[in-house]
Scaffold this motif. Structure first.
Motif, short mmCIF file in Angstrom:
data_model
loop_
_atom_site.label_atom_id
_atom_site.label_comp_id
_atom_site.label_asym_id
_atom_site.label_seq_id
_atom_site.Cartn_x
_atom_site.Cartn_y
_atom_site.Cartn_z
N SER A 164 0.85 -1.20 0.00
CA SER A 164 0.00 0.00 0.00
C SER A 164 0.88 1.25 0.00
O SER A 164 2.08 1.16 0.29
CB SER A 164 -0.92 0.02 1.23
N ALA A 165 0.28 2.39 -0.27
CA ALA A 165 1.01 3.65 -0.32
C ALA A 165 1.64 4.00 1.02
O ALA A 165 2.69 4.63 1.08
CB ALA A 165 0.08 4.78 -0.78
N GLY A 166 1.02 3.59 2.12
CA GLY A 166 1.54 3.89 3.44
C GLY A 166 2.82 3.14 3.77
O GLY A 166 3.46 3.42 4.79
N VAL A 182 16.99 7.75 0.20
CA VAL A 182 16.05 8.67 -0.47
C VAL A 182 14.62 8.15 -0.32
O VAL A 182 13.68 8.92 -0.19
CB VAL A 182 16.41 8.81 -1.97
N MET A 183 14.48 6.84 -0.36
CA MET A 183 13.17 6.20 -0.27
C MET A 183 13.21 5.20 0.89
O MET A 183 14.23 4.55 1.13
CB MET A 183 12.87 5.46 -1.59
N TRP A 184 12.09 5.09 1.60
CA TRP A 184 11.94 4.14 2.69
C TRP A 184 10.74 3.26 2.37
O TRP A 184 9.70 3.76 1.95
CB TRP A 184 11.70 4.87 4.01
N GLN A 185 10.88 1.94 2.55
CA GLN A 185 9.80 1.01 2.23
C GLN A 185 9.73 -0.12 3.26
O GLN A 185 10.74 -0.47 3.88
CB GLN A 185 10.02 0.37 0.85
N ARG A 186 8.54 -0.67 3.40
CA ARG A 186 8.36 -1.90 4.18
C ARG A 186 8.33 -3.05 3.19
O ARG A 186 7.32 -3.32 2.54
CB ARG A 186 7.06 -1.86 4.97
N LEU A 187 9.45 -3.73 3.07
CA LEU A 187 9.57 -4.85 2.14
C LEU A 187 9.56 -6.20 2.86
O LEU A 187 9.25 -7.22 2.26
CB LEU A 187 10.86 -4.73 1.32
N ASN A 196 4.77 1.76 -8.31
CA ASN A 196 4.21 1.09 -9.47
C ASN A 196 3.01 0.28 -8.97
O ASN A 196 3.19 -0.73 -8.29
CB ASN A 196 5.26 0.20 -10.13
N MET A 197 1.82 0.72 -9.31
CA MET A 197 0.61 0.07 -8.79
C MET A 197 0.44 -1.36 -9.31
O MET A 197 -0.20 -2.17 -8.66
CB MET A 197 -0.63 0.92 -9.10
N ARG A 198 1.03 -1.68 -10.46
CA ARG A 198 0.95 -3.07 -10.94
C ARG A 198 1.69 -4.00 -9.99
O ARG A 198 1.24 -5.11 -9.73
CB ARG A 198 1.50 -3.16 -12.36
N ASN A 199 2.83 -3.54 -9.43
CA ASN A 199 3.57 -4.33 -8.44
C ASN A 199 2.69 -4.58 -7.22
O ASN A 199 2.59 -5.70 -6.72
CB ASN A 199 4.84 -3.61 -7.99
N VAL A 200 2.08 -3.50 -6.72
CA VAL A 200 1.23 -3.57 -5.53
C VAL A 200 0.04 -4.50 -5.79
O VAL A 200 -0.28 -5.36 -4.96
CB VAL A 200 0.74 -2.15 -5.13
N ASP A 201 -0.61 -4.33 -6.93
CA ASP A 201 -1.78 -5.14 -7.26
C ASP A 201 -1.44 -6.63 -7.36
O ASP A 201 -2.20 -7.47 -6.86
CB ASP A 201 -2.42 -4.67 -8.58
N GLU A 202 -0.32 -6.97 -7.99
CA GLU A 202 0.05 -8.38 -8.13
C GLU A 202 0.34 -8.99 -6.76
O GLU A 202 -0.05 -10.13 -6.49
CB GLU A 202 1.24 -8.54 -9.07
N PHE A 203 1.01 -8.25 -5.89
CA PHE A 203 1.31 -8.75 -4.54
C PHE A 203 0.02 -8.93 -3.74
O PHE A 203 -0.21 -9.99 -3.14
CB PHE A 203 2.26 -7.79 -3.83
#
Length: 105
Positions: free
Chosen positions: A50-52, A93-98, A61-68
Protein backbone atom coordinates in the motif's frame (compact mmCIF):
# COMPACT_ATOMS: atom_id res chain seq x y z
CA UNK A 1 5.48 -27.06 27.34
CA UNK A 2 3.80 -28.43 24.23
CA UNK A 3 0.59 -26.80 23.06
CA UNK A 4 -0.05 -29.24 20.24
CA UNK A 5 -0.40 -26.29 17.84
CA UNK A 6 1.36 -26.90 14.52
CA UNK A 7 1.78 -24.65 11.51
CA UNK A 8 3.67 -24.55 8.24
CA UNK A 9 6.25 -21.84 7.59
CA UNK A 10 8.04 -20.60 4.51
CA UNK A 11 11.05 -18.32 4.23
CA UNK A 12 10.83 -15.80 1.38
CA UNK A 13 13.42 -13.78 -0.50
CA UNK A 14 11.67 -12.33 -3.55
CA UNK A 15 13.25 -11.05 -6.73
CA UNK A 16 13.49 -7.27 -7.19
CA UNK A 17 11.43 -7.11 -10.39
CA UNK A 18 7.71 -7.65 -10.95
CA UNK A 19 8.36 -10.26 -13.66
CA UNK A 20 10.92 -11.96 -11.41
CA UNK A 21 8.40 -12.16 -8.55
CA UNK A 22 5.60 -13.75 -10.58
CA UNK A 23 6.92 -17.32 -10.17
CA UNK A 24 6.94 -16.73 -6.40
CA UNK A 25 3.28 -15.64 -6.41
CA UNK A 26 2.40 -18.71 -8.49
CA UNK A 27 4.37 -21.02 -6.16
CA UNK A 28 2.68 -19.50 -3.11
CA UNK A 29 -0.74 -20.11 -4.65
CA UNK A 30 0.18 -23.74 -5.40
CA UNK A 31 1.53 -24.24 -1.87
CA UNK A 32 -1.59 -22.70 -0.39
CA UNK A 33 -3.70 -25.37 -2.07
CA UNK A 34 -1.64 -28.08 -0.36
CA UNK A 35 -1.65 -26.57 3.14
CA UNK A 36 -3.56 -28.52 5.78
CA UNK A 37 -2.27 -26.46 8.72
CA UNK A 38 -2.07 -22.71 9.35
CA UNK A 39 0.66 -21.11 7.23
CA UNK A 40 3.14 -18.31 7.84
CA UNK A 41 5.35 -16.89 5.08
CA UNK A 42 8.13 -14.65 6.40
CA UNK A 43 10.83 -12.68 4.67
CA UNK A 44 11.72 -10.05 2.11
CA UNK A 45 8.92 -9.79 -0.46
CA UNK A 46 10.64 -6.84 -2.22
CA UNK A 47 7.32 -5.05 -2.78
CA UNK A 48 4.97 -2.85 -0.77
CA UNK A 49 1.27 -3.59 -0.35
CA UNK A 50 0.00 0.00 0.00
CA UNK A 51 1.01 3.65 -0.32
CA UNK A 52 1.54 3.89 3.44
CA UNK A 53 4.44 1.45 3.16
CA UNK A 54 6.61 3.84 1.15
CA UNK A 55 8.00 7.31 1.76
CA UNK A 56 10.07 9.34 -0.67
CA UNK A 57 11.55 8.28 -3.97
CA UNK A 58 9.65 7.83 -7.20
CA UNK A 59 5.94 7.03 -7.22
CA UNK A 60 4.90 3.44 -6.60
CA UNK A 61 4.21 1.09 -9.47
CA UNK A 62 0.61 0.07 -8.79
CA UNK A 63 0.95 -3.07 -10.94
CA UNK A 64 3.57 -4.33 -8.44
CA UNK A 65 1.23 -3.57 -5.53
CA UNK A 66 -1.78 -5.14 -7.26
CA UNK A 67 0.05 -8.38 -8.13
CA UNK A 68 1.31 -8.75 -4.54
CA UNK A 69 -2.10 -8.02 -3.03
CA UNK A 70 -3.78 -10.43 -5.44
CA UNK A 71 -1.34 -13.19 -4.47
CA UNK A 72 -1.95 -12.52 -0.76
CA UNK A 73 -5.73 -12.58 -1.34
CA UNK A 74 -5.60 -15.77 -3.40
CA UNK A 75 -3.63 -17.44 -0.58
CA UNK A 76 -5.81 -16.05 2.20
CA UNK A 77 -2.74 -14.36 3.69
CA UNK A 78 -2.61 -11.11 5.67
CA UNK A 79 0.29 -9.14 7.16
CA UNK A 80 1.05 -9.62 10.82
CA UNK A 81 1.06 -6.29 12.64
CA UNK A 82 4.33 -5.35 14.31
CA UNK A 83 5.80 -2.68 16.55
CA UNK A 84 8.82 -0.58 15.71
CA UNK A 85 10.00 1.28 12.66
CA UNK A 86 7.43 1.25 9.84
CA UNK A 87 10.07 0.73 7.12
CA UNK A 88 12.47 -2.19 6.71
CA UNK A 89 14.58 -0.91 3.80
CA UNK A 90 16.02 2.40 2.61
CA UNK A 91 18.44 3.70 0.03
CA UNK A 92 18.64 7.07 1.83
CA UNK A 93 16.05 8.67 -0.47
CA UNK A 94 13.17 6.20 -0.27
CA UNK A 95 11.94 4.14 2.69
CA UNK A 96 9.80 1.01 2.23
CA UNK A 97 8.36 -1.90 4.18
CA UNK A 98 9.57 -4.85 2.14
CA UNK A 99 10.02 -7.41 4.93
CA UNK A 100 6.99 -8.92 6.61
CA UNK A 101 5.27 -11.95 8.03
CA UNK A 102 2.07 -13.15 6.34
CA UNK A 103 -0.35 -15.59 7.93
CA UNK A 104 -3.59 -17.27 6.96
CA UNK A 105 -6.60 -17.93 9.18
Amino acid sequence: FRSGFCFESSGVYAKCTRVGRRPLWEAMELLNGDMVRPWMAVGDFNVVSSAGEQEGGSSMNMRNVDEFNTAMFNCGLASVEFEGQPFTWTNGVMWQRLDRALVNA
